[in-house]
Design a protein around this motif. Structure first.
Motif, PDB file in Angstrom:
ATOM      1  N   VAL A 162       0.833  -1.201   0.000  1.00 32.91           N
ATOM      2  CA  VAL A 162       0.000   0.000   0.000  1.00 32.91           C
ATOM      3  C   VAL A 162       0.863   1.244   0.000  1.00 32.91           C
ATOM      4  CG1 VAL A 162      -1.694   1.331   1.313  1.00 32.91           C
ATOM      5  CG2 VAL A 162      -1.953  -1.146   1.089  1.00 32.91           C
ATOM      6  N   ASP A 163       1.894   1.277   0.865  1.00 32.81           N
ATOM      7  CA  ASP A 163       2.761   2.457   0.949  1.00 32.81           C
ATOM      8  C   ASP A 163       3.514   2.695  -0.354  1.00 32.81           C
ATOM      9  OD1 ASP A 163       1.979   2.885   3.531  1.00 32.81           O
ATOM     10  OD2 ASP A 163       3.650   1.772   4.412  1.00 32.81           O
ATOM     11  N   ALA A 164       4.049   1.614  -0.945  1.00 31.82           N
ATOM     12  CA  ALA A 164       4.918   1.766  -2.110  1.00 31.82           C
ATOM     13  C   ALA A 164       4.143   2.004  -3.393  1.00 31.82           C
ATOM     14  CB  ALA A 164       5.788   0.513  -2.262  1.00 31.82           C
ATOM     15  N   LEU A 165       2.968   1.384  -3.536  1.00 29.18           N
ATOM     16  CA  LEU A 165       2.283   1.387  -4.829  1.00 29.18           C
ATOM     17  C   LEU A 165       1.099   2.338  -4.879  1.00 29.18           C
ATOM     18  CD1 LEU A 165       2.385  -2.474  -5.420  1.00 29.18           C
ATOM     19  CD2 LEU A 165       3.961  -0.740  -6.271  1.00 29.18           C
ATOM     20  N   ARG A 166       0.397   2.548  -3.795  1.00 30.43           N
ATOM     21  CA  ARG A 166      -0.754   3.447  -3.842  1.00 30.43           C
ATOM     22  C   ARG A 166      -0.394   4.878  -3.507  1.00 30.43           C
ATOM     23  NH1 ARG A 166      -6.168   2.575  -1.269  1.00 30.43           N
ATOM     24  NH2 ARG A 166      -6.482   4.315  -2.683  1.00 30.43           N
ATOM     25  N   GLY A 167       0.713   5.091  -2.788  1.00 31.17           N
ATOM     26  CA  GLY A 167       1.100   6.450  -2.450  1.00 31.17           C
ATOM     27  C   GLY A 167       1.142   6.651  -0.950  1.00 31.17           C
ATOM     28  N   SER A 168       1.671   7.796  -0.541  1.00 34.43           N
ATOM     29  CA  SER A 168       1.778   8.098   0.883  1.00 34.43           C
ATOM     30  C   SER A 168       0.392   8.327   1.477  1.00 34.43           C
ATOM     31  CB  SER A 168       2.630   9.360   1.081  1.00 34.43           C
ATOM     32  OG  SER A 168       1.958  10.486   0.549  1.00 34.43           O
ATOM     33  N   ARG A 207      -0.360   1.716 -19.550  1.00 29.98           N
ATOM     34  CA  ARG A 207       0.700   1.682 -18.541  1.00 29.98           C
ATOM     35  C   ARG A 207       0.178   1.151 -17.216  1.00 29.98           C
ATOM     36  NH1 ARG A 207       3.647   7.391 -18.326  1.00 29.98           N
ATOM     37  NH2 ARG A 207       4.685   6.340 -16.588  1.00 29.98           N
ATOM     38  N   VAL A 208      -1.136   1.206 -17.011  1.00 35.42           N
ATOM     39  CA  VAL A 208      -1.745   0.635 -15.811  1.00 35.42           C
ATOM     40  C   VAL A 208      -2.109  -0.824 -16.064  1.00 35.42           C
ATOM     41  CG1 VAL A 208      -3.681   0.787 -14.208  1.00 35.42           C
ATOM     42  CG2 VAL A 208      -2.611   2.873 -15.061  1.00 35.42           C
ATOM     43  N   GLY A 209      -2.981  -1.058 -17.067  1.00 35.86           N
ATOM     44  CA  GLY A 209      -3.475  -2.405 -17.310  1.00 35.86           C
ATOM     45  C   GLY A 209      -2.408  -3.384 -17.752  1.00 35.86           C
ATOM     46  N   GLY A 210      -1.394  -2.873 -18.488  1.00 34.61           N
ATOM     47  CA  GLY A 210      -0.359  -3.767 -18.978  1.00 34.61           C
ATOM     48  C   GLY A 210       0.934  -3.706 -18.201  1.00 34.61           C
ATOM     49  N   LEU A 268      -9.850   9.247 -13.439  1.00 33.85           N
ATOM     50  CA  LEU A 268      -9.120  10.109 -12.502  1.00 33.85           C
ATOM     51  C   LEU A 268      -7.613   9.981 -12.704  1.00 33.85           C
ATOM     52  CD1 LEU A 268     -11.036   9.008  -9.268  1.00 33.85           C
ATOM     53  CD2 LEU A 268     -11.604  10.950 -10.728  1.00 33.85           C
ATOM     54  N   ARG A 269      -6.905  11.049 -12.340  1.00 34.98           N
ATOM     55  CA  ARG A 269      -5.450  11.064 -12.167  1.00 34.98           C
ATOM     56  C   ARG A 269      -4.671  10.601 -13.400  1.00 34.98           C
ATOM     57  NH1 ARG A 269      -2.405   8.826  -8.510  1.00 34.98           N
ATOM     58  NH2 ARG A 269      -3.339   6.784  -8.734  1.00 34.98           N
ATOM     59  N   PRO A 270      -4.653  11.387 -14.483  1.00 32.34           N
ATOM     60  CA  PRO A 270      -3.768  11.047 -15.603  1.00 32.34           C
ATOM     61  C   PRO A 270      -2.310  11.143 -15.177  1.00 32.34           C
ATOM     62  CG  PRO A 270      -4.702  13.238 -15.886  1.00 32.34           C
ATOM     63  CD  PRO A 270      -5.407  12.621 -14.708  1.00 32.34           C
ATOM     64  N   PHE A 271      -1.441  10.475 -15.912  1.00 29.10           N
ATOM     65  CA  PHE A 271      -0.016  10.533 -15.611  1.00 29.10           C
ATOM     66  C   PHE A 271       0.489  11.967 -15.774  1.00 29.10           C
ATOM     67  CE2 PHE A 271      -0.313   5.996 -16.216  1.00 29.10           C
ATOM     68  CZ  PHE A 271       0.646   5.489 -15.350  1.00 29.10           C
ATOM     69  N   PRO A 272       1.472  12.387 -14.965  1.00 33.10           N
ATOM     70  CA  PRO A 272       1.992  13.763 -15.073  1.00 33.10           C
ATOM     71  C   PRO A 272       2.526  14.050 -16.463  1.00 33.10           C
ATOM     72  CG  PRO A 272       2.816  12.686 -13.086  1.00 33.10           C
ATOM     73  CD  PRO A 272       2.137  11.623 -13.896  1.00 33.10           C
ATOM     74  N   ARG A 273       2.495  15.331 -16.846  1.00 31.02           N
ATOM     75  CA  ARG A 273       2.925  15.737 -18.180  1.00 31.02           C
ATOM     76  C   ARG A 273       4.373  15.357 -18.445  1.00 31.02           C
ATOM     77  NH1 ARG A 273       0.468  16.363 -22.609  1.00 31.02           N
ATOM     78  NH2 ARG A 273      -1.127  17.619 -21.561  1.00 31.02           N
ATOM     79  N   GLU A 314      -2.637   9.142 -25.124  1.00 31.16           N
ATOM     80  CA  GLU A 314      -4.004   8.750 -24.783  1.00 31.16           C
ATOM     81  C   GLU A 314      -4.062   7.284 -24.381  1.00 31.16           C
ATOM     82  OE1 GLU A 314      -6.484   9.616 -28.089  1.00 31.16           O
ATOM     83  OE2 GLU A 314      -6.253  11.797 -27.940  1.00 31.16           O
ATOM     84  N   TRP A 315      -3.311   6.453 -25.097  1.00 30.18           N
ATOM     85  CA  TRP A 315      -3.327   5.014 -24.784  1.00 30.18           C
ATOM     86  C   TRP A 315      -2.461   4.672 -23.581  1.00 30.18           C
ATOM     87  CZ3 TRP A 315      -2.140   3.551 -30.560  1.00 30.18           C
ATOM     88  CH2 TRP A 315      -3.289   3.766 -31.339  1.00 30.18           C
ATOM     89  N   LEU A 316      -1.286   5.294 -23.508  1.00 26.30           N
ATOM     90  CA  LEU A 316      -0.296   4.888 -22.514  1.00 26.30           C
ATOM     91  C   LEU A 316      -0.436   5.626 -21.190  1.00 26.30           C
ATOM     92  CD1 LEU A 316       2.865   4.784 -24.812  1.00 26.30           C
ATOM     93  CD2 LEU A 316       1.683   2.813 -23.854  1.00 26.30           C
ATOM     94  N   SER A 317      -0.677   6.924 -21.242  1.00 29.11           N
ATOM     95  CA  SER A 317      -0.538   7.778 -20.049  1.00 29.11           C
ATOM     96  C   SER A 317      -1.825   8.493 -19.688  1.00 29.11           C
ATOM     97  CB  SER A 317       0.583   8.806 -20.289  1.00 29.11           C
ATOM     98  OG  SER A 317       1.797   8.157 -20.564  1.00 29.11           O
ATOM     99  N   GLY A 318      -2.960   7.858 -19.945  1.00 24.13           N
ATOM    100  CA  GLY A 318      -4.245   8.445 -19.592  1.00 24.13           C
ATOM    101  C   GLY A 318      -4.531   8.332 -18.101  1.00 24.13           C
ATOM    102  N   PRO A 319      -5.807   8.427 -17.688  1.00 28.65           N
ATOM    103  CA  PRO A 319      -6.163   8.351 -16.269  1.00 28.65           C
ATOM    104  C   PRO A 319      -5.753   7.011 -15.650  1.00 28.65           C
ATOM    105  CG  PRO A 319      -7.966   9.275 -17.537  1.00 28.65           C
ATOM    106  CD  PRO A 319      -6.966   8.787 -18.531  1.00 28.65           C
ATOM    107  N   ARG A 320      -5.196   7.092 -14.450  1.00 25.28           N
ATOM    108  CA  ARG A 320      -4.720   5.880 -13.784  1.00 25.28           C
ATOM    109  C   ARG A 320      -5.830   5.142 -13.034  1.00 25.28           C
ATOM    110  NH1 ARG A 320       0.410   8.719 -10.992  1.00 25.28           N
ATOM    111  NH2 ARG A 320      -0.865  10.552 -11.412  1.00 25.28           N
TER     112      ARG A 320
END
Length: 370
Positions: A158-164, A288-291, A326-331, A353-359
């Motif tokens: 949880v700490d490492a993958l979901r965030g602080s 980048r999320v699903g794959g 929600l939460r697309p990857f940073p620019r 759009e395919w790789l770095s869209g909403p997480r």
């Protein structure tokens, strides 16, 4: 008469001599004036020519300096342009030789998993269209326990993958407007209790259920109402129509498909009419999320596709309100850059759009009033 004529001649001769003398003086004066005027004009012309010569020399110097400066600038611009072209060529080669083949492989794998999932739901769709009653039974064999080592490391995942914790608190606060007026709230898979804490600050009654004793103990130390329970079976202890909202934030992807479908069915039962269901999951539509990132957490089972979740929610009797990404990857993690040529920008935009869209995505539904 001769005397008079002689006198007249002498007088006229004297006059003529005087006139000639005056004329001679006038001519000499005119000549002197012309000479002076010529001298002055020559001096002026020489001065003007000298000034013009200096101006021409200054202009030639300025033109030479300007040519040298512009030449240096043009050479620098040409060097930068060549460097940019080289960078674009390198990126194009990397996209062609590395990123696109890897993306193709991941896309094929994701499509295969989604195809299997949609195939498994095909019969469910047919029953929904035919308006047949839907009863979901969980196979106990699917509820295999996690290995002890994985269970012990769950909080670190949880700490490492979901965030602080602070980051999750901020994200949980975005759900408060949907839950205000929906107390009591039942938070399934409450984890470290960020949503419970945010709701407590807002004066909204809420309690949580989680299968990890360490997580439950951490919630209780902070004065939060949390209990130990295995989902979805723990919902059997909750009374019919007894809560105003059910939340499941990053929970469903840890359960088999039959288990999370049962959880939705039980959530509808425990909600009062008009009660709210809020479910948040990783978004597998973003490759980048699903794959990729999804599989970094070994406690994840399979991605939950937004369309699959919508389908099951409708099937068990929910009225869908919205599904938000929600939460697309940073620019700075995307391929698109301001200095790219138009053709490359269009390719980069499509890939982003395919790789770095909403997480993540969030589904909001409610139990119908009637």
């Amino acid at each position: 008469m001769q005397g008079a004529l002689q006198e007249l001649g002498e007088v006229r001769l004297a006059r003529n001599e005087a006139d000639l003398a005056r004329m001679q003086a006038a001519v000499e004066a005119v000549q002197a004036g012309l000479e002076a005027l010529g001298t002055q004009r020559v001096s002026r012309v020489e001065a003007d020519l000298s000034g013009m010569q200096r101006a021409v020399e200054a202009m030639q110097g300025a033109l030479q300096e300007l040519g040298e400066v512009r030449l240096a600038r043009n050479e620098a611009d040409l060097a930068r342009l060549q460097a940019a072209i080289g960078a674009v060529q390198s990126l194009a080669e990397e996209l062609r030789d590395q990123r696109l083949p890897a993306l193709s492989d991941r896309t094929d794998a994701l499509l295969e998993r989604l195809h299997l999932q949609m195939t498994a739901l095909e019969g469910l769709v047919e029953r929904v269209v035919a308006r047949e009653p839907l009863h979901i039974v969980t196979d106990p064999a699917l509820e295999a326990a996690l290995p002890a080592a994985v269970a012990q490391a769950a909080s670190q995942f949880v700490d490492a993958l979901r965030g602080s914790r602070d980051e999750i608190l901020e994200r949980a606060a975005a759900h408060v407007p949907l839950l205000r007026g929906a107390a009591p709230v039942l938070d399934l898979g409450c984890g470290r209790g960020e949503l419970l804490e945010v709701l407590q600050r807002e004066g909204i009654e809420a309690r949580g259920i989680d299968s990890d004793p360490a997580m439950v103990e951490a919630c209780q130390r902070r004065g939060l109402d949390a209990a130990l329970g295995v989902l979805p079976s723990a919902l059997a202890e909750v009374g019919d129509a007894s809560v105003g909202a059910v939340t499941a934030v990053h929970l469903l992807e840890h359960l088999p498909a039959a288990a999370w479908a049962t959880l939705l069915q039980e959530a509808r039962r425990v909600l009062r009419p008009g009660g709210v269901l809020l479910v948040e999951c990783p978004n597998p539509e973003t490759l980048r999320v699903g794959g990729g990132g999804f599989w970094a957490d070994p406690t994840h089972r399979v991605p939950v596709h937004p369309q699959a979740l919508e389908l099951v929610a409708r099937a068990v009797g929910f009225e869908l309100l919205e599904t938000r990404r929600l939460r697309p990857f940073p620019r700075d993690q995307q391929l698109l850059a301001a200095d790219q040529p138009p053709e490359l920008r269009r390719v980069a935009e499509r890939l982003d759009e395919w790789l770095s869209g909403p997480r993540d995505f969030v589904l909001v539904a409610r139990r119908p009033v009637t």
